[in-house]
Design a protein around this motif. Sequence first.
Motif, PDB file in Angstrom:
ATOM      1  N   TRP A   7       0.848  -1.190   0.000  1.00 45.73           N
ATOM      2  CA  TRP A   7       0.000   0.000   0.000  1.00 45.73           C
ATOM      3  C   TRP A   7       0.882   1.237   0.000  1.00 45.73           C
ATOM      4  CZ3 TRP A   7      -2.931  -2.458   4.624  1.00 45.73           C
ATOM      5  CH2 TRP A   7      -3.898  -3.350   4.144  1.00 45.73           C
ATOM      6  N   PHE A  32      -2.654   5.371   1.711  1.00 41.84           N
ATOM      7  CA  PHE A  32      -3.653   4.372   2.080  1.00 41.84           C
ATOM      8  C   PHE A  32      -4.476   4.876   3.266  1.00 41.84           C
ATOM      9  CE2 PHE A  32      -4.883   0.511   4.503  1.00 41.84           C
ATOM     10  CZ  PHE A  32      -5.744  -0.028   3.553  1.00 41.84           C
ATOM     11  N   TYR A  92      -9.425   0.895   6.011  1.00 49.18           N
ATOM     12  CA  TYR A  92     -10.688   0.364   5.494  1.00 49.18           C
ATOM     13  C   TYR A  92     -11.495  -0.285   6.608  1.00 49.18           C
ATOM     14  CZ  TYR A  92      -8.670  -4.386   5.587  1.00 49.18           C
ATOM     15  OH  TYR A  92      -8.115  -5.578   5.977  1.00 49.18           O
ATOM     16  N   ARG A 144       1.777  -5.308   3.901  1.00 48.00           N
ATOM     17  CA  ARG A 144       1.434  -4.259   2.933  1.00 48.00           C
ATOM     18  C   ARG A 144       2.244  -2.988   3.169  1.00 48.00           C
ATOM     19  NH1 ARG A 144      -1.091  -8.186   1.623  1.00 48.00           N
ATOM     20  NH2 ARG A 144       0.960  -8.423   0.688  1.00 48.00           N
ATOM     21  N   TYR A 147      -7.062  -0.167  -4.259  1.00 44.72           N
ATOM     22  CA  TYR A 147      -6.218  -0.926  -3.340  1.00 44.72           C
ATOM     23  C   TYR A 147      -6.670  -2.390  -3.293  1.00 44.72           C
ATOM     24  CZ  TYR A 147      -4.475   3.547  -1.594  1.00 44.72           C
ATOM     25  OH  TYR A 147      -3.909   4.786  -1.494  1.00 44.72           O
ATOM     26  N   LEU A 175     -13.149   1.757   1.826  1.00 38.53           N
ATOM     27  CA  LEU A 175     -12.064   2.562   2.358  1.00 38.53           C
ATOM     28  C   LEU A 175     -12.611   3.581   3.342  1.00 38.53           C
ATOM     29  CD1 LEU A 175      -9.959   3.278  -0.866  1.00 38.53           C
ATOM     30  CD2 LEU A 175      -9.650   1.438   0.808  1.00 38.53           C
TER      31      LEU A 175
END
Length: 210
Positions: free
Chosen positions: A22, A26, A29, A79, A184, A208
């Motif tokens: 990510w 980012f 989420y 990530r 993403y 998200l």
Amino acid sequence: MVAAQLSARELFRAAYENRYTWDANFPGYRANVTYSDGNQSWQGAVEVSADLKPSISGIEEPEVVKLIHGQLFEVAIHRVRRGFEDTHGKNEFEFGNSDNDGTVEILVNGKSAGDRYKVRDNEVVLVHRHIHGVVVTINTFSTHKSAEGYLSHRYDSVYHDPTTGEQKGDRSEFEDEYITVGGYQLLSARTIRSDSGTISFRFSDLELLS
């Protein structure tokens, strides 16, 4: 052969930088989660913040919350985008064995001496690392491809004592599924099989955070 054209460091760095991560924007989420151990299932909600901290709500059982939290944390850690030199700048690399299918072993010296990896088709397909007082070995059997890098699809993991070589716990087989949300890649399902049984995590209504 690629290994003949690139140094061990260059070959491993290319595969390392090909992993999906990510970016700094980012936002985190949220999702609904269903956890099943084959006998029972639990439903709740999860959230992973922009700084990659998971939280779980709607489930009362502490052990179930701990399991879900552990999986979300493990995914988020993988990530995180860290530069190759930040992670491996103090390591040296040399070639080990090569297989007929193009798999190349990379041996590590320096700070992480004793660790080793295998690279094939610009992907890391084996990780053998000393971490937190144990040795973890992960074999990757298939991957998901994305424009921003690859993610593991089917893989296993097993832990050993670094001194005696004794296996610690079960060997676990994983199967992960991802969906694209707002550009993403987010985990939508994870199934883990071992001698102890099969457990699964299903994530739905992923969105998200704003």
